[in-house]
Design a protein around this motif. Structure first.
Motif, PDB file in Angstrom:
ATOM      1  N   UNK A   1      43.457   4.610   5.642  1.00 20.46           N
ATOM      2  CA  UNK A   1      43.357   5.547   6.877  1.00 20.46           C
ATOM      3  C   UNK A   1      42.456   5.521   7.452  1.00 20.46           C
ATOM      4  N   UNK A   2      42.854   5.954   8.900  1.00 13.13           N
ATOM      5  CA  UNK A   2      42.463   5.584  10.283  1.00 13.13           C
ATOM      6  C   UNK A   2      40.997   6.396  10.427  1.00 13.13           C
ATOM      7  N   UNK A   3      39.906   6.237  11.031  1.00 12.20           N
ATOM      8  CA  UNK A   3      39.167   6.475  11.944  1.00 12.20           C
ATOM      9  C   UNK A   3      39.032   6.281  13.199  1.00 12.20           C
ATOM     10  N   UNK A   4      38.896   7.443  14.126  1.00 15.93           N
ATOM     11  CA  UNK A   4      39.113   6.653  15.585  1.00 15.93           C
ATOM     12  C   UNK A   4      38.163   7.150  16.347  1.00 15.93           C
ATOM     13  N   UNK A   5      38.039   6.641  17.409  1.00 15.68           N
ATOM     14  CA  UNK A   5      37.339   6.719  18.106  1.00 15.68           C
ATOM     15  C   UNK A   5      35.261   6.561  18.250  1.00 15.68           C
ATOM     16  N   UNK A   6      35.162   6.199  17.296  1.00 12.20           N
ATOM     17  CA  UNK A   6      33.869   5.755  17.062  1.00 12.20           C
ATOM     18  C   UNK A   6      32.961   4.916  17.971  1.00 12.20           C
ATOM     19  N   UNK A   7      32.862   5.378  19.013  1.00 11.20           N
ATOM     20  CA  UNK A   7      31.993   5.277  20.534  1.00 11.20           C
ATOM     21  C   UNK A   7      30.976   5.764  20.560  1.00 11.20           C
ATOM     22  N   UNK A   8      29.670   5.792  20.466  1.00 11.88           N
ATOM     23  CA  UNK A   8      28.854   6.386  20.913  1.00 11.88           C
ATOM     24  C   UNK A   8      29.076   7.178  21.872  1.00 11.88           C
ATOM     25  N   UNK A   9      28.443   8.507  21.997  1.00 17.28           N
ATOM     26  CA  UNK A   9      28.422  10.020  22.388  1.00 17.28           C
ATOM     27  C   UNK A   9      29.554  10.374  22.612  1.00 17.28           C
ATOM     28  N   UNK A  10      30.385  10.067  21.510  1.00 18.93           N
ATOM     29  CA  UNK A  10      32.018  11.124  21.641  1.00 18.93           C
ATOM     30  C   UNK A  10      31.544  11.015  19.882  1.00 18.93           C
ATOM     31  N   UNK A  11      31.250  10.601  18.688  1.00 25.53           N
ATOM     32  CA  UNK A  11      31.015   9.611  17.551  1.00 25.53           C
ATOM     33  C   UNK A  11      30.049   9.293  16.977  1.00 25.53           C
TER      34      UNK A  11
END
Length: 65
Positions: A1-11
């Motif tokens: 499984x991939x969890x992408x977009x784990x940047x602050x202010x996005x997630x």
């Protein structure tokens, strides 16, 4: 499984209007995503996006502690 977009202010979502309750709900959603992974979990984030430096999500930092 991939969890992408784990940047602050996005997630978690950014902005001044997000409450601690909303952050906790997003933390719970991240936990659910992690527990859905059957064999392997890959978490990704960008160091830079559209020429702007990005910070890794606090949720990822919490995992690394």
């Amino acid at each position: 499984m991939f969890v992408v977009g784990m940047e602050e202010n996005i997630f978690p979502s950014g902005g001044f209007m997000i409450s601690e309750t909303e952050v906790e709900e997003e933390r719970r959603l991240f936990y659910v995503a992690m527990t859905r992974a059957k064999h392997r979990l890959i978490i990704s984030y960008c160091k830079e996006k559209n020429g702007k430096d990005m910070e890794r999500s606090r949720f990822v930092d919490e995992l690394l502690r």
